[in-house]
Design a protein around this motif. Structure first.
Motif, PDB file in Angstrom:
ATOM      1  N   UNK A  37       6.068   7.705  -9.720  1.00 24.69           N
ATOM      2  CA  UNK A  37       5.548   8.115  -8.436  1.00 24.69           C
ATOM      3  C   UNK A  37       4.427   9.132  -8.631  1.00 24.69           C
TER       4      UNK A  37
ATOM      5  N   UNK B 158       3.858   1.518  -1.095  1.00 23.59           N
ATOM      6  CA  UNK B 158       4.480   1.652  -2.405  1.00 23.59           C
ATOM      7  C   UNK B 158       3.472   2.198  -3.416  1.00 23.59           C
ATOM      8  N   UNK B 159       2.246   1.720  -3.287  1.00 21.50           N
ATOM      9  CA  UNK B 159       1.207   2.152  -4.224  1.00 21.50           C
ATOM     10  C   UNK B 159       0.941   3.645  -4.096  1.00 21.50           C
ATOM     11  N   UNK B 160       1.089   4.149  -2.867  1.00 22.99           N
ATOM     12  CA  UNK B 160       0.900   5.585  -2.677  1.00 22.99           C
ATOM     13  C   UNK B 160       2.004   6.349  -3.380  1.00 22.99           C
ATOM     14  N   UNK B 161       3.147   5.722  -3.533  1.00 25.14           N
ATOM     15  CA  UNK B 161       4.263   6.373  -4.180  1.00 25.14           C
ATOM     16  C   UNK B 161       5.389   6.734  -3.233  1.00 25.14           C
TER      17      UNK B 161
ATOM     18  N   UNK C  69       1.292   7.387  -9.674  1.00 22.85           N
ATOM     19  CA  UNK C  69       0.648   6.591  -8.632  1.00 22.85           C
ATOM     20  C   UNK C  69      -0.582   7.302  -8.059  1.00 22.85           C
TER      21      UNK C  69
ATOM     22  N   UNK D 257       3.398  -2.452  -9.307  1.00 24.24           N
ATOM     23  CA  UNK D 257       3.978  -2.730  -7.992  1.00 24.24           C
ATOM     24  C   UNK D 257       5.002  -3.835  -8.121  1.00 24.24           C
TER      25      UNK D 257
ATOM     26  N   UNK E 260       2.462  13.711   0.377  1.00 25.58           N
ATOM     27  CA  UNK E 260       3.440  13.266  -0.618  1.00 25.58           C
ATOM     28  C   UNK E 260       3.141  13.866  -1.987  1.00 25.58           C
ATOM     29  N   UNK E 261       1.899  13.846  -2.370  1.00 22.31           N
ATOM     30  CA  UNK E 261       1.569  14.331  -3.704  1.00 22.31           C
ATOM     31  C   UNK E 261       1.107  15.787  -3.683  1.00 22.31           C
TER      32      UNK E 261
ATOM     33  N   UNK F 244      -6.835  -3.680  -0.455  1.00 18.64           N
ATOM     34  CA  UNK F 244      -6.432  -5.066  -0.244  1.00 18.64           C
ATOM     35  C   UNK F 244      -7.515  -5.903   0.412  1.00 18.64           C
TER      36      UNK F 244
ATOM     37  N   UNK G 188       0.846  -1.193   0.000  1.00 19.85           N
ATOM     38  CA  UNK G 188       0.000   0.000   0.000  1.00 19.85           C
ATOM     39  C   UNK G 188       0.881   1.243   0.000  1.00 19.85           C
TER      40      UNK G 188
ATOM     41  N   UNK H  60      -4.763   3.418  -7.583  1.00 18.70           N
ATOM     42  CA  UNK H  60      -4.621   2.976  -6.193  1.00 18.70           C
ATOM     43  C   UNK H  60      -5.088   1.537  -6.018  1.00 18.70           C
TER      44      UNK H  60
END
Ligand SMILES: Nc1ncnc2c1ncn2[C@@H]1O[C@H](COP(=O)(O)OP(=O)(O)OP(=O)(O)O)[C@@H](O)[C@H]1O
Ligand SMILES: Nc1ncnc2c1ncn2[C@@H]1O[C@H](COP(=O)(O)OP(=O)(O)OP(=O)(O)O)[C@@H](O)[C@H]1O
Ligand SMILES: [Mg+2]
Ligand SMILES: [Mg+2]
Lengths: 342, 313, 503, 290, 363
Positions: free
Chosen positions: E93, D187-190, E96, E69, E126-127, E103, D185, E100
């Motif tokens: 990145x 990693x998926x976020x970046x 990404x 991934x 982050x973004x 799980x 997860x 999304x």
């Protein structure tokens, strides 16, 4: 509460006493974090040759109920807080562990959810089947082995003569579950408890195993307690159904009665919340909220916080299991729900 | 299984090489100069120079290591700088006693530790569990030399029950047995603790496993369940951990051998390192590392015997 | 099965008389081989050994030894003058690289006049020669064995004429000797000059002193000289044990100064440090009064000690030490140590690792602290230590040594030629050298004593050592053995072991 | 709607549960007292720990001949054992702490990298195996031979010896964490590798590593003491428990307190550390919870 | 660019082989697991494509490959016209944000050491999706969207029930305002009553934000409810891909038929008539030759044993990988979507629903 034997749901003769009758079973756990009333007054009966399904959501006490019957609940932390488990009239709760050893595997057997871990990885499957035979039937090694091969054949394992010497890790999940069934049935028990026997399996394999269980029941006349949370499996396998919620039985009925005419709001919600292949709906109906944590059980009816019909009475007073009609019991103050309101 | 063992053997080669390299490098960095040591305190520089040349100490390190490897492969570990004996011979003489000590220690401490751990696990939370765990935590907390000295003081000195200096002879002689009791008991006492703890943990874990529940559901007797279904499975991690503890045991052996003047490799190694006897120290370290590798190989074989799952892969 | 076990602390690197200088080697060599002459218990009288008598020429340059008849090696071979010549010549042969060749004097030649006569010719008189010939370096060995074993001589085997024969050596573990049944040429200092009275002697290495003590106390070892002083009183109280002592304490412990190192180059500083160290306290506290506190560099009972010096020795006086340092410009600072020009008075001391030296150094460190000197101790394990102490990088070193006489000690330590070792003080003084030469060549005892006395006075005055203590010889034995009289030659209490016997 | 969502009751925090374990609490208290005493040594010590007196081998007060001036008696050089004990614990604890911290830090990084970058894993694990083949005591001897005797040498040796064990423990914990979906997860976020390792992997491994280090702390002290015993040890005049025990060994048979008191102190420290570690593990490792 | 007209996602010939390594030093490759073996599909904006199939058939791997991934062995993945496999680290990145994942296991998918607030704030920060000052506000909003309360932000994941955790997972996926969400069995681990809540939530969010889903599941009933099109996978390949109505009404691949037959129906008495698929799923390490399904297929012919069936488009627009797709008889158990009777308890249910307080519509 009904103390008499539960009579048949779908018109079978009521005369035969049930093979196993569980009355007001209470199994609690005392842990560091407090008291868990995991099973808190559960009653049901299993008749010879028939299948009783126990359904309910995760954590509602299905496994603890079955382990209580086997007397395999670890004590501590488990506490036998009350009730009776009558197997042919004998109360299993009164038995010592040594006496239970003669009952387990011989009169009552059990299979578990995880075929991957339920077999001991360091012994050959044959050896594991043989153990019970030697213990309960007093067979010689050779006899027991022959019987083990026979049992493997019975559960449709190809070339049982060679498979008897396989290790569990050399088999697929479906095969292992077959071995488990063979092992459980080796001593010809009157009752087989199956705790989610197919949950871990793929649908195609699940279908195989369920078919096998039906077939064997027809052949050996074993009574089965089938624990599951899959209503599809219930519909397919059960004769009678017990619905559990938070350690209590909320509804008890024959399988047709339950699916066609569910009475408890929980059962109702449960049955309606599963999507069906046959129908098209925009939204699924839901039961709001989630199962109460066993340490925060609500007062009164345990379903009351999630029940749209709940009144103060529900929140304060626990509804007993009432017989609505023959073989259909429900624990709700308002059952049957007045449909005129709609 | 043979394949498995062969594979582990192959795996040991780079480890052994690394051990050689490390041993060599460690001793390369030592400040004392072998040539000075050999020549003695009063030797003139010329003599020292000559000795250096004889020993190849004037060559680049890589060459020295290569020469060392070649010699080792030929079974030549050089000569002790101190006693001038061949290192191989000294080691050969010392390996026996060390193996003796190890065996004498393991032979009682491992079964006892396993038994104690099993009992503790079965009686989890009970008085017996607490007593055993208290004993084992005390065991792992006790400095080995303290145990050794205490045993020596009471059994050797005050009550004069057992000898405590050196080895009395081969294990099958009365004298040999009498002499090994104290060292083996000291070393064993520090080993019981970890074994008991590991066993307890492993048995507890296995007792919680699904297949043990299956065994109980079959109606097997509790004894059968514990001994056949739980212990056998628990032994797999225990055996692995015993292998990992080999270093601990070897370290303990070094101290024990020193305390009881036991003529083993550990004592030899300590003496050699303390007296800058480079070839001997290198050899002794190699032997100890080899012992570690061998113990782990034995463990691997045992593992394969105990766990059918590894036999095929 | 009359076997006795002797426990001791360390092993020797080998048992080659010409290459091994450790006491551990001498202990065994005295037993497995014989010398031409022997030394009596008083450490002063030279008695016959393999030589039944000897003559010295008037110029003191030629010694003629007459050998006993019927002496045989352990392998049964007869010993002759040729063997003596071979052994002594091997000692001084440069190819042997013997670190103790100087002890043989300046030899012109050694010749076998006949089978039983050896002539020892010197280039210059050497007044100490006979004493040196009693040492284990001068034992007679068998040439054939030496040549056969080569580098393994004294490792894998040995062949001598001693009362015991070499059986097996397991380095760092034990060394087994068996009695030589034919032996009957023992030195007259023993009542028993015939074969030894026990069949086997095992020299066992037990590095831990406490364990050694326990070993004698529990009968695992019959006799040893290596017990800790701290335990002697306990052992004396043990009815099964006997503790005996030799009065000659000719093994001295001292700390030497490297006098050309900046930190300790001032005589005043050295004197202050000598004044600060409380030898009496050390002897009392560390050694339970079992040793003799030393204020002199050699035992005052040793041959040629200068009695005039008795009153001039520096004795402990902390106050005076402080004053000396103050005068020398070393000022006490708030941290309790002295400084001069920003430099702390912190001499580096090299010593051997191991409990003896560690304790000794720590005790000195404690005493010196009281006058503001911060002794920086660096301990090394025996083999490294020798190398380390051959360098010039320390100010103080700890050392101990055995000797027979003043001449023995002074010639070893104070000759200019003996720098850097064993003259680690870098004491380079032409006058000393000349006096030493004179003493060495003296033909009469008075001249010798006078010359050595001058040297003693000089070095004591210069405070080049801090004498610590003289170590007496103490033997602990079980009473199952008849009392063994301790000898003190080279610190080897059992000497030839001819008086060891069960009661 | 939210009113009907039942929250899971908060589990008792690890510390609260730790505090319910009486024995562990006691051990923690004893350890705290020892640490405090060691820290306050200069103020608590009744004597100069290095000053020799004329009363060697004085027995402790519980012995008839004991004196209150020297509660634990004096050692072979007449130094006050209690004072030396206080100073000695300081050095011993520091030695244990530093080597565990250094070795643990490096080992943890190595273990996590090994689990995170599976490509370098086999190589790192081989190196770790080689390091593991050196029993800590031998390593200690060799390192001491290089750097000279002293606490630094012991710390270096023990730190090196701690690295492979910690690396292994970290790796196995990290491999479990790596298998969990939240890593993916992240990693998926970046998130960058560094952030993943720091905020995801490290945070989730640290408790098991911490438990291991607590247990290791005891072991390290034991090995350090054994090294002193074998003749390395701290440089005089500094006091260190292992060294004190080794010195006291000379008087074991008739003045046993000189060796036993420091030995028992070591035992006590290690015992307490182990008990606290055990309790921590029981609390933090749910598999072993009762 | 054709962003607005073309599909959101295009996957072509995606292959992933996991080498099975042996040996710790030399790492010989002992074989390959063909986890995904040539998968192609397209996904339109706002569409839900379901991936179904038995355990180990490569569903999750496909999902992960799409998000990059894990690195694919071969094939092409295009998101909004951008070649995902060609991007460098930085660009990836940034991308990404747009895709999304959710799980299966609600217990393992949240970092237990971070509070829910931190978990949700991480991608936002982050973004740089919102100004730092608005961060908390945005986290609270996300929580509200998935039916949780703002005060939940301070809690740790273990303080939530499974259903709630799954909602947090959904919120995290939503936080970057993605176009595509891969839902890897998002409801399999949940209880039936909770499952319905999450399915409804996902549907609501799709409607609200115009999301596209790849919905991985093995429960065909749930799949039927939520998806627009369904891809059935078997041993790393798509064997049939069709609109849901087409697929459920008349599955053309024998495996699809068998899969449907195997589902237990919550209808007492429905069982017993169906035919059960024999045998186990073969190991992906050594898949059978030809059509990988042939050993279990009731209609297998010689050709199936030798020739790999192509993945082809049938006349009715569906894709299928079977030589005889047109000739396979219609399965008995096939579903008639309008065939169900109104259950008897409908009226009772209506009472219940009437009594329930009005459900809040997501803002
Ligand atoms: N050994 C135990 N100690 C404490 N609590 C326990 C123990 N075993 C079960 N419980 C509690 O009893 C309750 C009922 O558990 P049980 O396993 O019977 O549920 P279940 O209905 O079988 O659920 P599932 O569908 O997940 O198998 C749970 O809340 C669980 O936490
Ligand atoms: N990292 C990996 N290394 C090796 N093999 C892998 C790896 N990941 C997956 N596989 C294998 O690839 C195949 C497909 O796995 P995948 O997880 O995609 O299946 P799935 O359809 O999602 O199954 P499930 O329903 O059980 O989640 C499986 O056989 C699996 O064993
Ligand atoms: Mg269950
Ligand atoms: Mg998956």
């Amino acid at each position: 509460m009904t103390q008499s034997a539960v009579s048949a749901g779908s018109g079978a003769a009521p005369e035969a006493p049930p093979l196993l009758e569980v009355r007001d079973l209470k199994t609690w756990f005392k842990t560091e974090d407090g008291l868990y009333r995991a099973v808190d007054g559960v009653s049901f009966a299993v008749r010879r040759g028939r299948t009783l399904a126990v359904v309910g959501e995760s954590g509602c006490g299905k496994s603890v109920t079955s382990l209580s019957i086997m007397r395999l609940v670890p004590e501590p932390p488990g506490i036998r807080a009350g009730g009776q488990i009558l197997l042919d009239g004998e109360d299993l709760l009164e038995k010592s562990q040594v006496e239970m050893q003669d009952i387990r595997g011989q009169r009552v057997s059990m299979i578990f959810q995880e075929p991957m871990t339920s077999l001991n990885p360091v012994y050959r499957v044959g050896e594991q089947i043989v153990e019970g035979l030697v213990k309960h039937r007093g067979m010689s090694a050779a006899e027991a082995r022959a019987k083990a091969i026979e049992m493997l054949g019975l559960v449709r394992i190809p070339s049982p003569e060679s498979r008897v010497d396989s290790f569990p890790h050399e088999m697929s999940g479906g095969m292992r579950q077959r071995v488990m069934i063979a092992m459980a049935l080796a001593c010809d028990p009157a009752l087989l408890i199956a705790d989610e026997p197919t949950t871990a399996l793929d649908v195609t394999i699940q279908a195989q195993i369920l078919g096998l269980m039906r077939e064997i029941q027809a052949r050996l006349g074993t009574a089965i307690i089938l624990i599951t949370h899959d209503l599809g499996v219930v519909a397919e396998m059960a004769d009678d159904v017990v619905v559990m919620y938070a350690g209590k039985v909320v509804e008890r009925a024959g399988v047709r009665a339950l699916f066609d005419d569910p009475q408890h709001p929980y059962t109702l919600g449960l049955i309606d919340s599963i999507p069906r292949l046959e129908e098209k709906r925009d939204r699924l109906s839901t039961i709001e909220g989630s199962v109460p944590h066993p340490q925060r059980l609500p007062e009164g009816c345990r379903f009351s916080p999630r029940c749209p019909l709940a009144t103060d009475r529900c929140r304060n007073e626990e509804p007993p299991l009432r017989q609505l009609r023959d073989g259909h019991e429900v624990a709700c103050w308002y059952a049957p729900i007045d449909e005129a309101a709609a | 299984m043979a394949q498995h063992v062969l594979y582990r053997l192959l795996l040991a080669v780079p480890v052994l090489f690394g051990v050689l390299l490390l041993g060599f490098l460690l001793l390369q960095l030592v400040p004392g100069d072998p040539a000075t040591v050999i020549a003695g305190p009063m030797a003139p520089p010329a003599v020292i120079e000559e000795i250096r040349r004889e020993l190849g100490l004037d060559k680049p390190v890589i060459v020295q290591f290569f020469l060392y490897l070649v010699r080792v492969l030929q079974g030549d570990l050089g000569h002790s700088l101190i006693s001038n004996t061949s290192v191989i011979e000294e080691l050969a003489a010392a390996v026996g006693p060390t193996v003796e000590l190890m065996v004498a220690c393991l032979v009682w401490s491992v079964p006892l530790g396993i038994a104690m751990g099993t009992v503790a696990a079965v009686r989890q939370g009970g008085l017996l569990d607490r007593v055993i765990m208290a004993f084992s935590v005390a065991g792992v907390s006790m400095p080995i030399f303290f145990i050794g000295l205490l045993l020596m003081q009471y059994f050797g000195f005050v009550w004069q029950l057992l000898p405590f200096i050196g080895r009395g002879g081969p294990l099958w002689s009365i004298d040999g047995l009498r002499h090994i009791v104290l060292p083996a008991v000291s070393l064993g006492l520090i080993f019981i603790g970890p074994v008991a703890r590991m066993t307890r943990t492993a048995v507890l874990e296995v007792l919680r496993a699904d297949h043990v529940r299956t065994a109980r559901a079959k109606g097997l007797r509790e004894k059968t369940v514990v001994l056949k279904h739980a212990l056998r499975n628990a032994l797999i991690p225990v055996v692995t951990l015993v292998g990992l503890q080999a270093g601990y045991l070897l370290g303990g052996a070094v101290v024990t051998e020193s305390i009881y003047s036991w003529p083993g490799v550990g004592r030899l190694a300590v003496g050699a390192i303390l007296s800058s006897d480079f070839p001997l120290a290198q050899g002794a370290i190699m032997v100890l590392a080899l012992a570690f590798i061998i113990i782990n190989l034995i463990v691997d074989v045992l593992y394969a015997v105990l766990d059918p799952r590894v036999q095929r892969s | 099965a009359q076997s006795i076990t002797v426990v001791r602390e360390v092993d020797s690197d080998r048992y080659d008389p010409h290459r091994s200088t450790a006491r551990a080697a001498s202990e065994v060599l005295f037993m497995v081989a014989d010398t031409l002459v022997s030394l009596d218990y008083d450490m002063q009288t030279v008695k016959p050994g393999l030589a039944e008598r000897w003559e010295v020429s008037d110029d003191g340059k030629t010694y003629t030894f007459h050998l006993k008849d019927g002496v045989k090696f352990c392998d049964g071979k007869k010993m002759t003058a040729a063997d003596v010549v071979y052994s002594l010549k091997r000692w001084i042969d440069p190819a042997t690289k013997s670190p103790v060749a100087w002890r043989a004097g300046e030899v012109e030649d050694i010749v076998a006049v006949d089978d039983r006569t050896v002539e020892y010719r010197l280039k210059a008189p050497f007044s100490e020669l006979l004493y040196q010939l009693t040492q284990s370096f001068a034992v007679v060995i068998d040439q054939a064995t030496v040549e056969k074993l080569g580098g393994d001589f004294g490792v894998k085997g040995f062949n001598g004429t001693g009362p015991y024969c070499w059986v097996e050596w397991r380095p760092r573990n034990d060394l087994k000797l068996a009695r030589n049944p034919d032996y009957n040429w023992g030195p007259p200092i023993y009542e028993n000059t015939g074969p030894a009275q026990v069949e086997e002697i095992v020299w066992k290495i037990v590095p831990e002193e406490n364990t050694r003590m326990a070993a004698v106390a529990t009968g695992q070892s019959e006799i040893t000289q290596y017990v800790p002083y701290s335990t002697l009183n306990t052992l004396r109280a043990n009815p099964q044990l006997l503790v005996s002592q030799s009065d000659a304490a000719f093994w001295t412990y001292f700390a030497g100064f490297k006098i050309d190192r900046e930190m300790v180059s001032e005589e005043a500083v050295r004197q202050a440090m000598v004044l600060a160290v409380d030898q009496d306290a050390i002897a009392e506290n560390l050694y339970f009064g079992e040793v003799e506190p030393a204020h002199s560099y050699i035992s005052q009972a040793a041959l040629d000690w200068d009695k005039d010096l008795d009153d001039k020795l520096i004795r402990t006086d902390v106050e005076k030490a402080g004053k000396l340092l103050d005068e020398a410009g070393w000022k006490m600072e708030s941290d309790g140590f002295r400084y001069k020009n920003g430099k702390k008075l912190s001499p580096v001391a090299y010593s051997f690792a191991g409990s003896t030296w560690q304790k000794l150094m720590e005790a000195m460190q404690g005493d010196l602290r009281k006058v503001g000197v911060d002794l920086d101790i660096q301990a090394f394990d025996a083999t490294i230590a020798w190398g380390k102490m051959a360098t010039q990088e320390f100010d103080v070193f700890g050392m101990s040594y055995p000797y027979i006489s003043a001449g023995d000690a002074l010639n070893l330590y104070f000759r200019s030629a003996n720098t850097p070792t064993p003259n680690r003080m870098n004491w380079k003084d032409p006058e000393t050298d000349e006096l030493l030469d004179r003493g060495k060549a003296a033909l009469d005892p008075e001249t010798r004593a006078q010359a050595y006395g001058k040297v003693l006075e000089k070095v004591h005055q210069a405070a080049v050592w801090i004498p610590l203590y003289h170590e007496p010889m103490k033997l602990v034995q079980t009473k199952k053995l008849a009392p063994v009289k301790p000898h003190n030659i080279y610190g080897c209490g059992l000497y030839k072991g001819l008086d060891i016997k069960f009661q | 709607m939210n009113a009907t969502i039942e929250d899971v009751p908060q589990r008792r925090s690890a510390f609260r549960r730790l505090f319910r374990d009486g024995a562990a609490l006691l051990a923690l208290a004893v350890l705290a007292v020892i640490v405090a005493a060691a820290l306050l040594a200069p103020w608590l010590a009744p004597h100069d720990p290095f000053a020799t007196t004329r009363q060697p081998l004085l027995p402790p007060v519980w012995n008839e001949a004991g004196q209150w001036a020297f509660p634990f008696g004096t050692d072979g050089q007449g130094r006050d054992i209690l004072s030396r004990l206080l100073y000695g614990s300081r050095l011993t604890l520091l030695m244990g702490l530093l080597s565990v911290a250094i070795g643990g830090g490096i080992g943890m990084v190595v273990g996590m990298l090994s689990a995170f970058y599976r490509r370098i894993d086999p190589f790192i694990m081989r190196v770790v195996d080689v390091l593991l083949s050196f029993p800590a005591i031998l390593l200690g001897l060799a390192v001491a031979a290089i750097f000279g005797t002293g606490v630094t040498a012991i710390i270096i040796a023990l730190a090196i010896a701690t690295i492979p064990d910690v690396a292994r423990v970290t790796r196995s914990a990290a491999v479990v964490v790596m298998g969990q979906d939240f890593m993916e997860a992240g990693r998926a976020i970046g998130l960058s590798d560094a952030t993943l390792i720091r905020r995801y992997l490290a945070l989730n491994c640290i408790s098991s590593v911490f438990v291991f280090l607590t247990l290791r702390f005891g072991q390290v002290i034991l090995i350090g003491a054994a090294l002193s015993f074998l003749g390395l040890g701290a440089k005089p005049p500094s006091a260190e428990l292992g060294m004190m025990a080794a010195q006291g060994r000379d008087f074991l048979f008739f003045a046993p307190h000189v060796a036993t008191i420091p030995s028992l102190t070591i035992f006590l420290i290690v015992l307490c550390a182990n008990m606290v570690g055990d309790a921590l593990r029981d609390v933090l490792d749910p598999r072993l919870r009762r | 660019m054709t962003e607005t007209t073309g599909p959101l996602l295009r996957v072509e010939g995606l292959v992933k082989h996991f080498p099975v390594k042996k040996g710790m030093i030399l790492q010989r490759t002992a074989g390959v697991v063909r986890a995904v073996d040539g998968v192609s599909f397209e996904l339109r904006r706002g569409e839900t494509l379901a991936l179904v199939g038995e355990s180990g058939c490569g569903k999750s791997t496909t999902g992960r490959l799409v998000l990059r991934l894990i690195e694919a062995t071969e094939g092409r993945v295009e998101l909004a016209g951008e070649d995902v496999r060609a991007l460098d680290t930085g660009a990836l990145r940034r991308l990404r944000r747009k895709m999304q994942i959710i799980f299966q296991d609600p217990f393992a998918s949240l970092n237990p050491r971070l509070t829910v607030g931190e978990i949700l704030a991480e991608p936002l920060r982050l973004h740089r999706i919102v100004e730092p000052a608005e961060l908390t506000e945005r986290v609270h909003e996300l929580l509200r969207v998935v039916g949780l309360a703002p005060y939940h932000a301070q809690r740790y994941p273990h303080e939530f029930s499974g259903g709630q955790r799954q909602r947090i997972g959904v919120a995290r996926a939503l936080s970057t305002q993605p176009d595509l969400i891969v839902c890897d069995e998002p409801v399999s681990a949940l209880d039936v009553s909770i499952q319905a809540q999450v399915v409804n939530l996902l549907q609501d969010l799709q409607a609200q934000f115009g999301l596209s889903y790849i919905f991985i599941a093995h429960d065909l009933a749930v799949v039927k409810h939520i998806s627009d099109r369904v891809a059935v996978m078997y041993l790393g390949r798509i064997v049939e891909l069709a609109c849901k109505d087409q697929l459920y009404a008349d599955p053309r691949h024998p495996y699809t038929q068998a899969l449907m037959a195997a589902i237990p129906r919550p209808e007492p008495g429905a069982a017993g008539t169906r035919q059960v698929l024999e045998g186990d799923v073969p190991s992906p390490l050594s898949p059978p030759s030809g059509c990988t399904f042939h050993p279990r297929c009731a209609f297998a012919k010689d050709r199936c044993r030798s020739e790999v069936p192509s993945y082809r488009r049938m006349a009715d627009g569906r894709f299928v990988a079977c030589h005889f797709a047109e000739d396979i008889p219609k399965a008995e158990a096939a579903v008639d979507p309008e065939g169900a009777d109104e259950p008897r308890y409908r009226r009772r249910l209506a009472v219940l629903q009437a009594a329930r307080p009005q459900e809040p519509q997501p803002a």
